[in-house]
Design a protein around this motif. Structure first.
Motif, PDB file in Angstrom:
ATOM      1  N   VAL A 155      44.547  -1.780  -7.265  1.00 18.10           N
ATOM      2  CA  VAL A 155      45.635  -2.051  -6.556  1.00 18.10           C
ATOM      3  C   VAL A 155      45.833  -3.429  -6.631  1.00 18.10           C
ATOM      4  CG1 VAL A 155      44.633  -1.983  -4.458  1.00 18.10           C
ATOM      5  CG2 VAL A 155      46.871  -1.602  -4.574  1.00 18.10           C
ATOM      6  N   LEU A 156      47.092  -3.916  -7.015  1.00 17.39           N
ATOM      7  CA  LEU A 156      47.371  -5.335  -7.047  1.00 17.39           C
ATOM      8  C   LEU A 156      48.955  -5.584  -6.130  1.00 17.39           C
ATOM      9  CD1 LEU A 156      46.333  -6.418 -10.547  1.00 17.39           C
ATOM     10  CD2 LEU A 156      45.256  -6.845  -8.365  1.00 17.39           C
ATOM     11  N   THR A 157      49.012  -6.555  -5.513  1.00 14.46           N
ATOM     12  CA  THR A 157      50.189  -6.468  -4.905  1.00 14.46           C
ATOM     13  C   THR A 157      51.252  -7.609  -5.776  1.00 14.46           C
ATOM     14  OG1 THR A 157      50.041  -8.715  -3.860  1.00 14.46           O
ATOM     15  CG2 THR A 157      49.226  -6.930  -2.390  1.00 14.46           C
ATOM     16  N   SER A 158      52.434  -7.566  -5.514  1.00 16.26           N
ATOM     17  CA  SER A 158      53.531  -8.163  -6.401  1.00 16.26           C
ATOM     18  C   SER A 158      53.106  -9.866  -6.367  1.00 16.26           C
ATOM     19  CB  SER A 158      54.747  -8.120  -5.870  1.00 16.26           C
ATOM     20  OG  SER A 158      54.921  -8.279  -4.520  1.00 16.26           O
ATOM     21  N   HIS A 159      52.391 -10.366  -5.352  1.00 17.46           N
ATOM     22  CA  HIS A 159      52.096 -11.761  -5.008  1.00 17.46           C
ATOM     23  C   HIS A 159      51.030 -11.956  -5.949  1.00 17.46           C
ATOM     24  CE1 HIS A 159      55.021 -11.987  -2.036  1.00 17.46           C
ATOM     25  NE2 HIS A 159      54.121 -11.838  -0.806  1.00 17.46           N
ATOM     26  N   GLN A 160      50.212 -10.855  -5.950  1.00 15.32           N
ATOM     27  CA  GLN A 160      48.820 -11.171  -6.803  1.00 15.32           C
ATOM     28  C   GLN A 160      49.145 -11.185  -8.197  1.00 15.32           C
ATOM     29  OE1 GLN A 160      46.399  -8.019  -5.316  1.00 15.32           O
ATOM     30  NE2 GLN A 160      45.444  -9.269  -3.981  1.00 15.32           N
ATOM     31  N   ILE A 161      50.221 -10.242  -8.687  1.00 14.20           N
ATOM     32  CA  ILE A 161      50.618 -10.267 -10.171  1.00 14.20           C
ATOM     33  C   ILE A 161      51.303 -11.289 -10.587  1.00 14.20           C
ATOM     34  CG2 ILE A 161      52.007  -8.681 -11.735  1.00 14.20           C
ATOM     35  CD1 ILE A 161      51.340  -6.293  -9.834  1.00 14.20           C
ATOM     36  N   ILE A 162      52.229 -12.133  -9.552  1.00 11.13           N
ATOM     37  CA  ILE A 162      52.677 -13.321 -10.161  1.00 11.13           C
ATOM     38  C   ILE A 162      51.650 -14.435 -10.175  1.00 11.13           C
ATOM     39  CG2 ILE A 162      54.219 -15.116  -8.976  1.00 11.13           C
ATOM     40  CD1 ILE A 162      55.570 -13.157  -7.562  1.00 11.13           C
ATOM     41  N   ASP A 163      50.766 -14.391  -9.453  1.00 11.67           N
ATOM     42  CA  ASP A 163      49.721 -15.350  -9.617  1.00 11.67           C
ATOM     43  C   ASP A 163      49.183 -15.156 -10.784  1.00 11.67           C
ATOM     44  OD1 ASP A 163      49.699 -16.756  -7.280  1.00 11.67           O
ATOM     45  OD2 ASP A 163      48.357 -15.616  -6.161  1.00 11.67           O
ATOM     46  N   LEU A 164      48.743 -13.841 -11.056  1.00 11.85           N
ATOM     47  CA  LEU A 164      48.096 -13.495 -12.540  1.00 11.85           C
ATOM     48  C   LEU A 164      48.797 -13.633 -13.651  1.00 11.85           C
ATOM     49  CD1 LEU A 164      46.497 -10.078 -11.510  1.00 11.85           C
ATOM     50  CD2 LEU A 164      45.225 -12.032 -12.000  1.00 11.85           C
TER      51      LEU A 164
END
Length: 332
Positions: free
Chosen positions: A53-62
């Motif tokens: 599970v990844l949040t939208s914030h984390q996916i932006i960071d990635l």
């Protein structure tokens, strides 16, 4: 007689909301996707399979450079059945959208690997069940420790980057008979490499359990012949101080931090890590300076991991996004 009739317009807001139409996981749909999925999309499928599970914030960071582009792409991946999404309830404010792998994404991953989807051990109900999991906040918080490092490595002029990020599930499969860390990471920098196990503590465990965990890490080092530092994150300075007292004197390299030890509660790269014993005199150091706390641990060779992955597993995706991200940025 009705003396206070409800205006018709107010009833319209109570109509059942029609769910957004999403594509079914069919062979025709997957054929269509062959032309529409980018390298970044396929990499994100693997990251969600690995880290659950990844949040939208984390996916932006990635993998993204702007929130607008990320939201547009994630919406398409949701409509195509690649990812599923949910938003946890918060008593104050609103949580970011959370993403898990959906059945079409899992099927595409299996097809890329040349295996049957059932071999992946993917279950859609289990993936969706993470929305109700009591471990959700813990898992998301721990993932943020690594996604902030990926963001650091993506900045212009960055001198290092995250080269390895293994999930708790992968660690459990490899060493679960001895230890069950919340993750394993390795950072490569111009000054050298550093690797670590992470223990992400929410303050819910007995301190005796933390002590037992570190005894197990000592057993792992003895059985493998490899000593890997253990980094421990705590929610408050009080919890960190109590834990340090409980684990002082154990024969394993440990550094601790807490949520208030740096400006960003979950940025591992900031000077927040405090060693035990004699290493404590150096104060809080950055991630890349951790090897100076334990000069007796052999220096790692760049490009290699001291710990070997299981050959029966799917290879863990590289935590840094593929080079096509820059091309896709130019197109967006």
């Amino acid at each position: 007689m009705i003396t206070n009739p409800t205006p018709q317009r107010t009833l319209r807001g109570h109509r059942t909301t029609q769910p957004t139409r999403r594509a079914a996981n069919t062979a025709d749909h997957r054929l269509w996707l062959a032309h529409h999925l980018t390298g970044r999309d396929r990499w994100l499928i693997r990251m969600l399979f690995e880290h659950k599970v990844l949040t939208s914030h984390q996916i932006i960071d990635l993998a993204f450079h702007t929130r607008r582009v990320a939201n547009q792409r994630l919406r398409l991946l949701y409509l195509w059945g690649i990812v599923h999404r949910f938003q946890p309830y918060l008593t104050v404010g609103s949580a970011p959208m959370h993403y898990v792998l959906d059945s079409t994404g899992a099927t595409i991953l299996a097809e890329e690997e040349g295996i049957k989807p059932s071999t992946l051990n993917y279950n859609r109900d289990r993936a969706a069940g993470r929305a109700q999991s009591l471990q959700l906040a813990h898992d998301v918080g721990c993932n943020s420790l690594f996604t902030t490092l990926v963001r650091r490595g993506r900045q212009p002029g960055a001198t290092g980057h995250l080269t390895t990020w293994w999930s708790a599930a992968r660690c459990r499969r490899l060493w679960g008979d001895i230890v069950t860390p919340d993750g394993y990471g390795r950072w490569t920098d111009t000054n050298g490499d550093v690797e670590w196990f992470i223990e992400f503590d929410f303050g819910t465990e007995q301190l005796s359990r933390l002590t037992d965990k570190l005894h197990r890490y000592t057993r792992l080092a003895t059985s493998t012949g490899v000593t890997t530092p253990v980094l421990m994150w705590f929610p408050t300075p009080t919890r960190e101080a109590a834990a340090r007292t409980a684990i002082e004197g154990l024969n394993v390299p440990v550094a601790t931090t807490n949520a208030t030890a740096a400006s960003n509660a979950l940025d591992m790269g900031e000077p927040r890590w405090l060693g035990l014993g004699n290493a404590q005199s150096r104060g809080r150091v950055t991630l890349v300076d951790l090897p100076t706390l334990w000069p007796d641990i052999p220096v790692l060779e760049t490009g290699t991991n001291n710990l070997a992955a299981s050959s029966s597993d799917l290879a863990a995706p590289h935590p840094m996004p593929p080079p096509t991200v820059e091309y896709e940025r130019a197109r967006s």
